[in-house]
Design a protein around this motif. Structure first.
Motif, short mmCIF file in Angstrom:
data_model
loop_
_atom_site.label_atom_id
_atom_site.label_comp_id
_atom_site.label_asym_id
_atom_site.label_seq_id
_atom_site.Cartn_x
_atom_site.Cartn_y
_atom_site.Cartn_z
N LYS B 17 0.84 -1.19 0.00
CA LYS B 17 0.00 0.00 0.00
C LYS B 17 0.87 1.23 0.00
O LYS B 17 1.80 1.35 0.81
CB LYS B 17 -0.90 0.02 1.24
CG LYS B 17 -1.76 1.26 1.38
CD LYS B 17 -2.89 1.28 0.36
CE LYS B 17 -3.59 2.63 0.31
NZ LYS B 17 -4.57 2.69 -0.79
N SER B 18 0.58 2.14 -0.92
CA SER B 18 1.33 3.39 -0.98
C SER B 18 0.39 4.56 -0.77
O SER B 18 -0.76 4.53 -1.21
CB SER B 18 1.99 3.56 -2.35
OG SER B 18 2.79 2.43 -2.62
N ILE B 22 5.00 7.29 -1.01
CA ILE B 22 5.53 6.54 0.13
C ILE B 22 4.82 5.20 0.26
O ILE B 22 3.60 5.15 0.40
CB ILE B 22 5.37 7.34 1.44
CG1 ILE B 22 6.07 8.70 1.29
CG2 ILE B 22 5.93 6.57 2.62
CD1 ILE B 22 5.51 9.75 2.20
N GLU B 23 5.59 4.13 0.20
CA GLU B 23 4.99 2.81 0.38
C GLU B 23 5.05 2.47 1.87
O GLU B 23 6.13 2.46 2.47
CB GLU B 23 5.74 1.78 -0.44
CG GLU B 23 5.00 0.45 -0.48
CD GLU B 23 5.63 -0.55 -1.46
OE1 GLU B 23 5.35 -0.43 -2.67
OE2 GLU B 23 6.37 -1.42 -1.01
N VAL B 24 3.88 2.20 2.47
CA VAL B 24 3.86 1.94 3.91
C VAL B 24 3.71 0.45 4.21
O VAL B 24 4.00 0.01 5.31
CB VAL B 24 2.75 2.74 4.61
CG1 VAL B 24 3.02 4.22 4.51
CG2 VAL B 24 1.38 2.42 4.04
N LEU B 25 3.21 -0.33 3.25
CA LEU B 25 3.15 -1.78 3.43
C LEU B 25 3.89 -2.43 2.27
O LEU B 25 3.70 -2.03 1.12
CB LEU B 25 1.70 -2.28 3.42
CG LEU B 25 0.81 -1.99 4.62
CD1 LEU B 25 -0.54 -2.66 4.42
CD2 LEU B 25 1.45 -2.45 5.92
N HIS B 26 4.71 -3.41 2.59
CA HIS B 26 5.50 -4.07 1.54
C HIS B 26 5.17 -5.56 1.54
O HIS B 26 5.62 -6.27 2.43
CB HIS B 26 6.99 -3.88 1.77
CG HIS B 26 7.37 -2.51 2.25
ND1 HIS B 26 7.50 -1.44 1.42
CD2 HIS B 26 7.63 -2.04 3.50
CE1 HIS B 26 7.83 -0.36 2.12
NE2 HIS B 26 7.91 -0.72 3.38
N ALA B 46 4.17 1.05 12.20
CA ALA B 46 4.63 -0.18 11.54
C ALA B 46 3.67 -0.61 10.44
O ALA B 46 4.03 -1.41 9.59
CB ALA B 46 4.77 -1.30 12.57
N GLY B 47 2.44 -0.07 10.45
CA GLY B 47 1.48 -0.39 9.40
C GLY B 47 0.26 -1.15 9.88
O GLY B 47 -0.53 -1.61 9.07
N LYS B 48 0.10 -1.27 11.20
CA LYS B 48 -1.04 -2.03 11.73
C LYS B 48 -2.36 -1.41 11.31
O LYS B 48 -3.27 -2.11 10.85
CB LYS B 48 -0.99 -2.05 13.27
CG LYS B 48 0.04 -2.97 13.84
CD LYS B 48 0.07 -2.80 15.34
CE LYS B 48 0.30 -1.34 15.66
NZ LYS B 48 0.58 -0.98 16.99
N VAL B 216 4.10 -10.26 13.67
CA VAL B 216 4.84 -9.06 14.10
C VAL B 216 5.19 -8.23 12.87
O VAL B 216 5.74 -8.75 11.90
CB VAL B 216 6.13 -9.44 14.85
CG1 VAL B 216 6.81 -8.19 15.39
CG2 VAL B 216 5.84 -10.42 15.96
N LEU B 217 4.82 -6.97 12.93
CA LEU B 217 5.09 -6.05 11.82
C LEU B 217 6.21 -5.11 12.22
O LEU B 217 6.28 -4.66 13.36
CB LEU B 217 3.88 -5.17 11.55
CG LEU B 217 2.76 -5.61 10.64
CD1 LEU B 217 1.80 -4.44 10.50
CD2 LEU B 217 3.25 -6.03 9.28
N ARG B 218 7.08 -4.83 11.27
CA ARG B 218 8.04 -3.76 11.49
C ARG B 218 8.23 -3.02 10.17
O ARG B 218 8.49 -3.66 9.14
CB ARG B 218 9.38 -4.31 12.00
CG ARG B 218 10.31 -3.21 12.51
CD ARG B 218 11.75 -3.66 12.61
NE ARG B 218 11.87 -4.99 13.17
CZ ARG B 218 12.81 -5.87 12.79
NH1 ARG B 218 13.69 -5.54 11.89
NH2 ARG B 218 12.86 -7.07 13.34
N ASP B 219 8.09 -1.72 10.20
CA ASP B 219 8.27 -0.88 9.02
C ASP B 219 7.52 -1.41 7.80
O ASP B 219 8.06 -1.47 6.70
CB ASP B 219 9.77 -0.75 8.67
CG ASP B 219 10.54 -0.15 9.81
OD1 ASP B 219 9.96 0.67 10.54
OD2 ASP B 219 11.71 -0.52 10.00
#
Lengths: 323, 500
Positions: B17-18, B22-26, B46-48, B216-219
């Motif tokens: 998702k951008s 800026i892409e916030v989810l990869h 982190a994108g939660k 667990v999400l990070r960045d």
């Protein structure tokens, strides 16, 4: 840093467009006499609207200003007529009248503010009430007719409205000074910052040790004082007051504030915008009178459209900010 | 259907998702299975919330797919997702404050025809609240309810939607101990009924307790997926932050013997009854207790935000505090727990927020904007406030940065005694740690700090000494080795140690 977008500049663009339109429709529009006339007529609503900007920015509202102006004018005329036999046709008499108008405005504003802050009544209700009270009092004082200033005093007082420096008359000068001080206060003074903070979120203001009630009270007092000042300059114009003096001034002042970009829910005040709003409203009136394109009777309708349009533009602005 | 365990009911496959450039989810993969509690954890940013919004139909993925019952699907809107059985409980409540509880629970799906069937809605609401062991009156107006009660109504509302997938964003953050118990019970019940639950939380202890599966999400990336029991609390924290979390709490200090604040018999009518305590110089004093035990009311009474009476001495000097200004004048400051409604002007830029409580320091008549800007520069550096643009609105900052800004604002008048109410509510692990370090640093400078917190580990980790409140009174004090979760809970719940 400050982004100048079309929405912020909207009122100014509209004002310039109106000036161009007016000049195209009638060459007399740009004549100094006409400009003086437009500005001088704007001055009364203008000064009141500057005060109204502070009240609305703090999250309040004052519907009573038109009636208050009529009442103060009536009381000031009666006071001058009453002291005239003792003091004679003299500037002292007129100064007493001015003092009565200013102090009366202060007291009336304090009454509104105290009812809002101390008695904790909604500003809309409080000022709806005092609007009726002031209007009824002036009608009663005039016994349903007109309160007129003694003719000698009227002649002496006249230059305060009609005189000035060159073609710039005293009401225009006073309005300009009020507008500049108002803009400065909103932008650079602690009071202005506190007014915006309270309108933005009263609870945050309270938790920041701001004396919320005092600041709110002061906005109403300031507005009352400016109504008094407007009366000081208005009385010499006609030299009389009646139950129909200042009718709908409150709505014109509120409209000018809204057109100028101050949010009705409070939080952001733009005094310069209010000045532009006042000028837009009186220019529409003036152009319709000068050009016979549209009937002057439609003035209210056009002003109404402008007000609604201004609010729509404001909303689009905040929607754009969201992104 | 209930045996088809391998089938995910709602899933993301390689979703990115951008927002603008800026892409916030990869490339996120995430599957929600029926009858499973799936915890989603990660630091703020982190994108939660983006994931929750995509699952709930409020956002579309830029690339990748949303699978409903294994089939690629696109929700046109949140309500459409809800119609498909995907219900989101947002952190910010979606309740109409002037309507009754029952009207809110049935909002948009009112019982009855042209004439509303009030009785049926009231009964339905009462039944749902009963399941939640919540004594809320279905006829009460939302505006009259406490925050935890509103949360309960929000949960009841979701239950009434007959959800197949329930997405919960920090539901326990504002609940009391007992209410959290009722919430867990409901989650167990829903799980048994085959509902798929996505549970977002900052409280790692509850994640360990509740979750069957943890992501667990990070960045914006999934950095770890684990089943129940595979990841303990410190493992989760490490995965979230991406480094070992040693010394999560700063080392304790050496408080001075000299008292900074002495409170004698402080009473806030109806809320706090005759509280006395002493705060020493350089001390961090924790105040624990259940929600509603009078902690915030005590603090607000102390600083003049609520009417109160009692004796207060600051540095030995008897002081009368009638209004917040009086407290400021003697160097006593209060940082509110409600940062969005009482702390910051969300629609104003950072600068206006920072200086609001200390404007008289920036010019006698004219506010000196340059001095304000300099103060903002110092504050951003000192408190590590990360703002992409300095003229941005405070409401656009992340929760953690808002909290740092609020801390900077409260510290600007240079108070000597600071009461901090819920210092880290709703903020991520990394920022929490920073705030703990700030608090300890302030104490080491000789200031005295009171920390009010609902998080046991936080009170214990941070404080030199802990007062426990119960029903408006101080139930007891623990310090040193006695500062354990068990002792605090006992005092807070009114259970004597002999009886237990």
């Amino acid at each position: 840093m400050r982004r100048l977008n079309l929405h912020t500049l909207g009122p100014i663009v509209a004002l310039i467009a109106l000036v161009i339109l007016g000049a195209m429709l009638n060459p007399a529009f740009l004549a100094p006499a006409n400009i003086t006339n437009v500005l001088a007529r704007s001055a009364f609503i203008g000064m009141i609207a500057v005060g109204m900007t502070f009240v609305i920015t703090s999250g309040g509202l004052d519907l009573s200003v038109g009636s208050m102006a009529a009442f103060l004018a009536g009381v000031a005329i009666m006071a001058m007529n009453a002291v005239a036999p003792a003091l004679g046709v003299h500037w002292g008499t007129i100064l007493i009248g001015m003092g009565v108008a200013l102090l009366g405005g202060l007291a009336a504003g304090w009454l509104n503010g105290a009812l809002v802050t101390k008695a904790r009544i909604e500003p809309f209700i409080v000022t709806l009430g005092t609007m009726g009270i002031f209007r009824s009092l002036v009608t009663w004082l005039a016994d349903g007719g007109t309160l007129s200033l003694q003719s000698g005093l009227r002649t002496l007082y006249r230059p305060v409205y009609y005189g000035g420096i060159g073609w710039i008359t005293w009401p225009i000068i006073t309005f300009a000074v009020v507008a500049i001080i108002g803009e400065w206060m909103m932008r650079h003074s602690r009071f202005g910052r506190h007014v915006e903070a309270i309108g933005s979120n009263e609870r945050v203001a309270r938790y920041s040790a701001i004396d919320v009630n005092r600041v709110k009270l002061m906005t109403y007092v300031l507005l009352g004082l400016l109504v008094g000042l407007a009366v000081v300059l208005y009385v010499p114009r006609l030299g009389s007051a009646s139950g129909s003096t200042g009718v709908l001034w409150e709505l014109e002042a509120i409209a000018a504030v809204i057109i100028g970009g101050t949010a009705l829910k409070g939080g952001t005040g733009r005094v310069w915008g209010t000045v532009v709003g006042v000028l837009i409203l009186s220019l529409i009136d003036n152009i319709l009178n000068l050009a016979d394109l549209v009937s002057p009777y439609l003035n209210g309708a056009i002003q109404g459209v402008i007000i609604v349009l201004a609010v729509v533009l404001q909303r689009e602005k905040s929607a754009a900010d969201e992104r | 259907m209930d045996s088809g365990r391998t089938m995910t009911v709602l899933a993301l496959r390689n979703v990115s998702k951008s927002f603008g450039p800026i892409e916030v989810l990869h490339g996120v993969d995430l599957g929600l299975e029926p009858g499973e509690v799936h915890a989603l954890i990660g630091e703020n940013g982190a994108g939660k919330s983006t994931i929750m919004k995509i699952l709930g139909g409020f956002l579309d993925p830029t690339s990748g797919e949303l699978l409903l019952d294994g089939q690629p699907h696109r929700f046109a809107s949140g309500p459409q997702a809800e119609a498909a059985g995907v219900v989101v409980i947002h952190q910010e409540f979606n309740l109409a404050a002037d309507l009754s509880v029952a009207a809110n629970v049935f909002l948009g799906r009112e019982a009855g025809g042209f004439r509303l069937d009030h009785r049926a809605m009231r009964a339905g609401t009462a039944a749902l609240l009963d399941q939640l062991h919540s004594p809320i009156d279905p006829d009460a107006l939302i505006r009259d309810l406490s925050v935890p009660d509103r949360q309960m109504v929000e949960i009841a509302k979701a239950l009434s939607r007959k959800a197949r997938v329930l997405i919960m964003d920090e539901p326990s953050a504002v609940l009391t101990h007992r209410e959290v118990g009722a919430l867990y019970e409901q989650i167990d019940r829903l799980r048994a009924q085959g509902v798929a639950i996505l549970y977002c939380s900052h409280r790692l202890d509850e994640v360990a307790h509740l979750a069957d599966r943890i992501t667990v999400l990070r960045d914006g990336r999934v950095v770890r997926q684990a089943l129940r029991g595979e990841l303990d609390e410190s493992g989760m924290a490490t995965a979230m932050v991406g480094r070992e979390l040693q010394d999560f709490y700063p080392p304790k200090g050496q408080p001075d013997a000299a008292p900074a604040l002495e409170v004698q018999d402080l009473t806030v009518p109806g809320e706090v009854h005759g509280v006395s305590f002493t705060l020493r110089k350089g001390e961090v004093l924790g105040i624990a207790g259940l929600v509603g035990s009078g902690r915030t009311e005590l603090a607000e009474g102390l600083v003049g935000l609520r009417p109160s009476h009692g004796e207060i001495r600051v540095n030995g000097q008897p002081t009368r505090v009638r209004e917040l200004r009086d407290a400021f004048a003697v160097g006593l400051a209060y940082l509110t727990e409600d940062r969005k409604e009482a702390g910051l002007l969300l629609e104003k830029p950072l600068r206006e927020n920072l200086t609001l409580a200390a404007l008289e320091r920036f010019g006698r008549v004219r506010i000196d904007n340059r001095a304000e800007d300099a103060a903002l520069d110092r504050a951003t550096a000192e408190f590590d406030i990360r703002a992409p643009r300095r003229d941005m609105l405070a409401g656009r900052l992340s929760g953690g940065n808002q909290q740092k800004l609020l801390l900077a604002k409260v510290m600007l008048p240079d108070p000597r005694i600071i009461i901090i109410d819920e210092p880290t509510r709703g903020i991520d692990v990394g920022t929490k740690r920073q705030i703990y370090a700030f608090i300890r640093k302030l104490a080491s400078e000789g200031r005295s700090i009171i920390v009010i917190s609902s998080e046991m580990t936080e009170v214990i980790g941070l404080s030199d000494r802990v007062l426990v409140m119960r029903e408006g009174r101080i139930a007891g004090e623990v310090a040193g080795a006695a500062m354990t979760e068990e002792n605090i809970v006992r005092l807070a719940m009114g259970v004597s140690s002999e009886a237990a």
